[in-house]
Design a protein around this motif. Structure first.
Motif, PDB file in Angstrom:
ATOM      1  N   ASN A   1      10.461  -0.385  -9.819  1.00 24.14           N
ATOM      2  CA  ASN A   1      10.102   0.728  -8.929  1.00 24.14           C
ATOM      3  C   ASN A   1       9.210   0.245  -7.791  1.00 24.14           C
ATOM      4  OD1 ASN A   1      11.484   2.655 -10.432  1.00 24.14           O
ATOM      5  ND2 ASN A   1       9.715   2.983 -11.779  1.00 24.14           N
ATOM      6  N   TYR A   2       9.582  -0.856  -7.182  1.00 25.51           N
ATOM      7  CA  TYR A   2       8.826  -1.375  -6.045  1.00 25.51           C
ATOM      8  C   TYR A   2       9.037  -0.438  -4.862  1.00 25.51           C
ATOM      9  CZ  TYR A   2       6.923  -4.529  -2.570  1.00 25.51           C
ATOM     10  OH  TYR A   2       6.154  -5.077  -1.577  1.00 25.51           O
ATOM     11  N   VAL A   3       7.903   0.030  -4.257  1.00 27.39           N
ATOM     12  CA  VAL A   3       8.023   1.043  -3.202  1.00 27.39           C
ATOM     13  C   VAL A   3       7.531   0.575  -1.832  1.00 27.39           C
ATOM     14  CG1 VAL A   3       8.009   3.027  -4.758  1.00 27.39           C
ATOM     15  CG2 VAL A   3       5.836   2.120  -3.895  1.00 27.39           C
ATOM     16  N   GLY A   4       7.066  -0.632  -1.696  1.00 30.53           N
ATOM     17  CA  GLY A   4       6.678  -1.111  -0.372  1.00 30.53           C
ATOM     18  C   GLY A   4       5.387  -1.907  -0.366  1.00 30.53           C
ATOM     19  N   THR A   5       4.860  -2.073   0.830  1.00 28.13           N
ATOM     20  CA  THR A   5       3.681  -2.928   1.002  1.00 28.13           C
ATOM     21  C   THR A   5       2.428  -2.100   1.293  1.00 28.13           C
ATOM     22  OG1 THR A   5       4.087  -3.198   3.362  1.00 28.13           O
ATOM     23  CG2 THR A   5       5.083  -4.837   1.888  1.00 28.13           C
ATOM     24  N   VAL A   6       1.306  -2.749   1.063  1.00 30.20           N
ATOM     25  CA  VAL A   6      -0.007  -2.191   1.410  1.00 30.20           C
ATOM     26  C   VAL A   6      -0.710  -3.208   2.297  1.00 30.20           C
ATOM     27  CG1 VAL A   6      -0.304  -0.747  -0.629  1.00 30.20           C
ATOM     28  CG2 VAL A   6      -1.080  -3.099  -0.696  1.00 30.20           C
ATOM     29  N   ASP A   7      -1.642  -2.753   3.072  1.00 31.13           N
ATOM     30  CA  ASP A   7      -2.405  -3.642   3.943  1.00 31.13           C
ATOM     31  C   ASP A   7      -3.475  -4.337   3.097  1.00 31.13           C
ATOM     32  OD1 ASP A   7      -3.414  -4.924   6.177  1.00 31.13           O
ATOM     33  OD2 ASP A   7      -4.678  -3.223   6.762  1.00 31.13           O
ATOM     34  N   ALA A   8      -3.149  -5.539   2.639  1.00 29.98           N
ATOM     35  CA  ALA A   8      -4.068  -6.280   1.786  1.00 29.98           C
ATOM     36  C   ALA A   8      -3.781  -7.769   1.923  1.00 29.98           C
ATOM     37  CB  ALA A   8      -3.920  -5.847   0.335  1.00 29.98           C
ATOM     38  N   ALA A   9      -4.751  -8.583   1.538  1.00 30.82           N
ATOM     39  CA  ALA A   9      -4.598 -10.033   1.594  1.00 30.82           C
ATOM     40  C   ALA A   9      -3.749 -10.543   0.445  1.00 30.82           C
ATOM     41  CB  ALA A   9      -5.968 -10.698   1.565  1.00 30.82           C
ATOM     42  N   GLY A  10      -3.617  -9.751  -0.572  1.00 27.50           N
ATOM     43  CA  GLY A  10      -2.829 -10.130  -1.739  1.00 27.50           C
ATOM     44  C   GLY A  10      -3.051  -9.121  -2.838  1.00 27.50           C
ATOM     45  N   GLY A  11      -2.265  -9.251  -3.924  1.00 23.33           N
ATOM     46  CA  GLY A  11      -2.429  -8.349  -5.050  1.00 23.33           C
ATOM     47  C   GLY A  11      -1.485  -7.171  -4.998  1.00 23.33           C
ATOM     48  N   VAL A  12      -1.711  -6.200  -5.895  1.00 18.62           N
ATOM     49  CA  VAL A  12      -0.822  -5.049  -6.026  1.00 18.62           C
ATOM     50  C   VAL A  12      -1.600  -3.754  -6.202  1.00 18.62           C
ATOM     51  CG1 VAL A  12       1.060  -6.382  -7.067  1.00 18.62           C
ATOM     52  CG2 VAL A  12      -0.647  -5.329  -8.537  1.00 18.62           C
ATOM     53  N   VAL A  13      -0.896  -2.633  -5.928  1.00 17.92           N
ATOM     54  CA  VAL A  13      -1.393  -1.294  -6.254  1.00 17.92           C
ATOM     55  C   VAL A  13      -0.335  -0.687  -7.162  1.00 17.92           C
ATOM     56  CG1 VAL A  13      -1.970   0.997  -5.387  1.00 17.92           C
ATOM     57  CG2 VAL A  13      -2.632  -1.033  -4.074  1.00 17.92           C
ATOM     58  N   ILE A  14      -0.755  -0.231  -8.338  1.00 17.49           N
ATOM     59  CA  ILE A  14       0.163   0.334  -9.331  1.00 17.49           C
ATOM     60  C   ILE A  14      -0.184   1.808  -9.498  1.00 17.49           C
ATOM     61  CG2 ILE A  14       0.948   0.192 -11.726  1.00 17.49           C
ATOM     62  CD1 ILE A  14       0.028  -2.788 -11.673  1.00 17.49           C
ATOM     63  N   GLU A  15       0.846   2.675  -9.414  1.00 23.10           N
ATOM     64  CA  GLU A  15       0.630   4.117  -9.531  1.00 23.10           C
ATOM     65  C   GLU A  15       1.572   4.699 -10.565  1.00 23.10           C
ATOM     66  OE1 GLU A  15       1.410   5.733  -5.667  1.00 23.10           O
ATOM     67  OE2 GLU A  15      -0.482   5.027  -4.837  1.00 23.10           O
ATOM     68  N   SER A  16       1.124   5.763 -11.209  1.00 29.09           N
ATOM     69  CA  SER A  16       2.015   6.468 -12.128  1.00 29.09           C
ATOM     70  C   SER A  16       3.106   7.147 -11.299  1.00 29.09           C
ATOM     71  CB  SER A  16       1.238   7.496 -12.952  1.00 29.09           C
ATOM     72  OG  SER A  16       0.668   8.470 -12.099  1.00 29.09           O
ATOM     73  N   GLU A  17       4.229   7.491 -11.949  1.00 29.84           N
ATOM     74  CA  GLU A  17       5.360   8.119 -11.250  1.00 29.84           C
ATOM     75  C   GLU A  17       4.929   9.381 -10.504  1.00 29.84           C
ATOM     76  OE1 GLU A  17       8.667   7.611 -10.715  1.00 29.84           O
ATOM     77  OE2 GLU A  17       8.674   5.655 -11.679  1.00 29.84           O
ATOM     78  N   ASP A  18       4.058  10.192 -11.136  1.00 26.02           N
ATOM     79  CA  ASP A  18       3.639  11.447 -10.504  1.00 26.02           C
ATOM     80  C   ASP A  18       2.448  11.254  -9.550  1.00 26.02           C
ATOM     81  OD1 ASP A  18       1.545  11.022 -12.265  1.00 26.02           O
ATOM     82  OD2 ASP A  18       1.834  12.888 -13.388  1.00 26.02           O
ATOM     83  N   GLY A  19       1.930  10.039  -9.449  1.00 26.40           N
ATOM     84  CA  GLY A  19       0.826   9.746  -8.532  1.00 26.40           C
ATOM     85  C   GLY A  19      -0.534  10.166  -9.031  1.00 26.40           C
ATOM     86  N   SER A  20      -0.638  10.613 -10.286  1.00 28.72           N
ATOM     87  CA  SER A  20      -1.925  11.086 -10.807  1.00 28.72           C
ATOM     88  C   SER A  20      -2.888   9.936 -11.124  1.00 28.72           C
ATOM     89  CB  SER A  20      -1.706  11.947 -12.052  1.00 28.72           C
ATOM     90  OG  SER A  20      -1.106  11.183 -13.085  1.00 28.72           O
ATOM     91  N   MET A  21      -2.347   8.750 -11.363  1.00 27.88           N
ATOM     92  CA  MET A  21      -3.206   7.591 -11.646  1.00 27.88           C
ATOM     93  C   MET A  21      -2.831   6.467 -10.694  1.00 27.88           C
ATOM     94  SD  MET A  21      -3.518   7.487 -15.785  1.00 27.88           S
ATOM     95  CE  MET A  21      -1.766   7.470 -16.095  1.00 27.88           C
ATOM     96  N   SER A  22      -3.839   5.789 -10.222  1.00 24.60           N
ATOM     97  CA  SER A  22      -3.603   4.674  -9.307  1.00 24.60           C
ATOM     98  C   SER A  22      -4.556   3.540  -9.668  1.00 24.60           C
ATOM     99  CB  SER A  22      -3.833   5.122  -7.863  1.00 24.60           C
ATOM    100  OG  SER A  22      -3.604   4.051  -6.988  1.00 24.60           O
ATOM    101  N   TYR A  23      -4.021   2.335  -9.710  1.00 22.32           N
ATOM    102  CA  TYR A  23      -4.814   1.163 -10.051  1.00 22.32           C
ATOM    103  C   TYR A  23      -4.725   0.195  -8.885  1.00 22.32           C
ATOM    104  CZ  TYR A  23      -4.059   3.290 -14.595  1.00 22.32           C
ATOM    105  OH  TYR A  23      -3.988   4.192 -15.629  1.00 22.32           O
TER     106      TYR A  23
END
Length: 182
Positions: free
Chosen positions: A135-157
């Motif tokens: 379920n890769y959804v795109g990029t974020v403005d960051a030097a590296g790493g990831v942002v992981i979110e629940s399907e409904d968006g209620s939790m974000s890491y």
């Protein structure tokens, strides 16, 4: 002559009385002047004491203010150095060799069930992360790493390198400060 004697006696008595009154008056004047001088000296001493106290209080306030300004300047320099160190840490993490970067990202996503999560990554990590996350959804403005979110968006890491470095830096700020400033 008897009258002359009486007049002279009255004059002598009057002169003695006048001399006595003058002497008493001079004594009273001297006493009043002494009291006035003593009171003036007391007032002068009180006012000098008050002036000395006011000067000492002013000196203490000025010195305290100067110490405070020095402390502020020192804290600002320390803050700037700490921020510079934090930025350097983020730069170092962002410039990890490719193999180390890949290992780190795999370690970051390991605890998550990526089939049930939406994942975003830094542009440089897009190929790797899109191969790991269905379920890769795109990029974020960051030097590296990831942002992981629940399907409904209620939790974000947020596991971007900036966030991880800032959290690590915040946790070890006391140690970093001790190293930088002794």
């Amino acid at each position: 002559m008897a009258l002359d004697a009486v007049v002279e006696d009255i004059l002598a008595t009057s002169k003695a009385k006048v001399a006595e009154i003058n002497a008493e008056t001079e004594q009273e004047v001297a006493r009043i002047l002494n009291e006035a001088r003593e009171r003036a000296a007391e007032i002068k001493s009180e006012k000098e004491g008050e002036a000395d106290s006011a000067v000492e209080a002013l000196e203490r306030r000025v010195i305290s203010s100067a110490h405070l300004q020095v402390k502020r300047a020192e804290l600002n320099v320390r803050k700037d150095l700490m921020e510079e160190t934090r930025k350097k840490l983020i730069e170092e993490v962002a410039d990890l060799p490719e193999k180390k970067n890949e290992e780190l990202i795999k370690e970051i996503v390991k605890p998550y069930n990526l089939k049930e999560m939406k994942v975003k990554s830094a542009k440089k990590d897009e190929a790797l992360v899109s191969s790991l996350a269905p379920n890769y959804v795109g990029t974020v403005d960051a030097a590296g790493g990831v942002v992981i979110e629940s399907e409904d968006g209620s939790m974000s890491y947020d596991h971007t390198y900036e966030t991880l470095a800032s959290e690590a830096f915040s946790k070890s700020m006391k140690d970093v400060s001790k190293i930088l400033f002794g």
